[in-house]
Structure formats: C-alpha cells, structure tokens
Design a protein around this motif. Sequence first.
Motif, mmCIF file in Angstrom:
data_model
loop_
_atom_site.group_PDB
_atom_site.id
_atom_site.type_symbol
_atom_site.label_atom_id
_atom_site.label_comp_id
_atom_site.label_asym_id
_atom_site.label_seq_id
_atom_site.Cartn_x
_atom_site.Cartn_y
_atom_site.Cartn_z
ATOM 1 N N GLY A 31 0.773 -1.237 0.000
ATOM 2 C CA GLY A 31 0.000 0.000 0.000
ATOM 3 C C GLY A 31 0.804 1.286 0.000
ATOM 4 O O GLY A 31 0.398 2.268 0.619
ATOM 5 N N ILE A 32 1.947 1.282 -0.679
ATOM 6 C CA ILE A 32 2.705 2.524 -0.816
ATOM 7 C C ILE A 32 3.005 2.746 -2.295
ATOM 8 O O ILE A 32 2.917 1.825 -3.106
ATOM 9 C CB ILE A 32 4.025 2.527 0.003
ATOM 10 C CG1 ILE A 32 4.993 1.462 -0.517
ATOM 11 C CG2 ILE A 32 3.753 2.358 1.480
ATOM 12 C CD1 ILE A 32 6.386 1.591 0.059
ATOM 13 N N ALA A 33 3.381 3.953 -2.639
ATOM 14 C CA ALA A 33 3.708 4.274 -4.022
ATOM 15 C C ALA A 33 4.998 3.573 -4.428
ATOM 16 O O ALA A 33 5.924 3.430 -3.629
ATOM 17 C CB ALA A 33 3.856 5.784 -4.181
ATOM 18 N N LYS A 34 5.077 3.146 -5.673
ATOM 19 C CA LYS A 34 6.262 2.457 -6.167
ATOM 20 C C LYS A 34 7.520 3.313 -6.022
ATOM 21 O O LYS A 34 8.561 2.794 -5.603
ATOM 22 C CB LYS A 34 6.088 1.998 -7.605
ATOM 23 C CG LYS A 34 7.306 1.214 -8.100
ATOM 24 C CD LYS A 34 7.232 0.916 -9.579
ATOM 25 C CE LYS A 34 8.489 0.245 -10.073
ATOM 26 N NZ LYS A 34 9.649 1.112 -10.124
ATOM 27 N N PRO A 35 7.466 4.628 -6.345
ATOM 28 C CA PRO A 35 8.686 5.429 -6.153
ATOM 29 C C PRO A 35 9.178 5.434 -4.701
ATOM 30 O O PRO A 35 10.383 5.435 -4.451
ATOM 31 C CB PRO A 35 8.271 6.830 -6.607
ATOM 32 C CG PRO A 35 7.137 6.599 -7.554
ATOM 33 C CD PRO A 35 6.405 5.399 -7.000
#
Length: 101
Positions: A31-35
């Motif tokens: 649940g976090i952004a890929k970057p």
Amino acid sequence: MPKETTEFHRILKYCRENMGLSQAQISKNIGIAKPTYSAVEANRRPVPRSMYDELDKHINFEQFELREVLLEQLEDEMEQMTTYQLLCLVWKLQNLEKEEK
C-alpha cells in the motif's frame, strides 16, 4: 552510529526477488507508491515505520533464514561502536519493546 537502513535495503531486495515479485507488485501489496518503495530499496530514503508492519504481513522473512546473517552483521558493526553508541542502541531497543506492548 550506523544508519538504520544500512543492510535492510539489501535484505528487502533479496526477499522480494526470491518471492518473484517486482517492485510494483510489492509496493501495491503493502500500500505505498512504487517510487517510495524503490527509494527505500535503493537506500535513498529511510523506511517509513508503517512500512515495517506492512512488510511483515506480506514477507515471511523467516523463510529466508536471515537471522544468522543479521546477527553476524550486527556483531561486526557492534565491534566498531563506542560504548556510548552501544548504550544508545540498547536504549532504542528497550523503547521499541515498550512501544510493541
């Protein structure tokens, strides 16, 4: 004192690759952004505390038998620490135990 993410980023990449997951897949799972995930794995940013909990849900670190590797790395780092640094480490660990209870 050594950075907290000194070896964690390598362990994270090792586990992810051995699970056959891409960075996009694991970042979506936790649940976090890929970057953000990519920056953590590349050791360009510290690990957000919430990420530890999510990783623990999605990666069975025990299956990779990392305990011995981590203990060896910790022993090597501890040999180079001053007494003050060791006391700070003990204090941090005690506070983490209190937070978990």
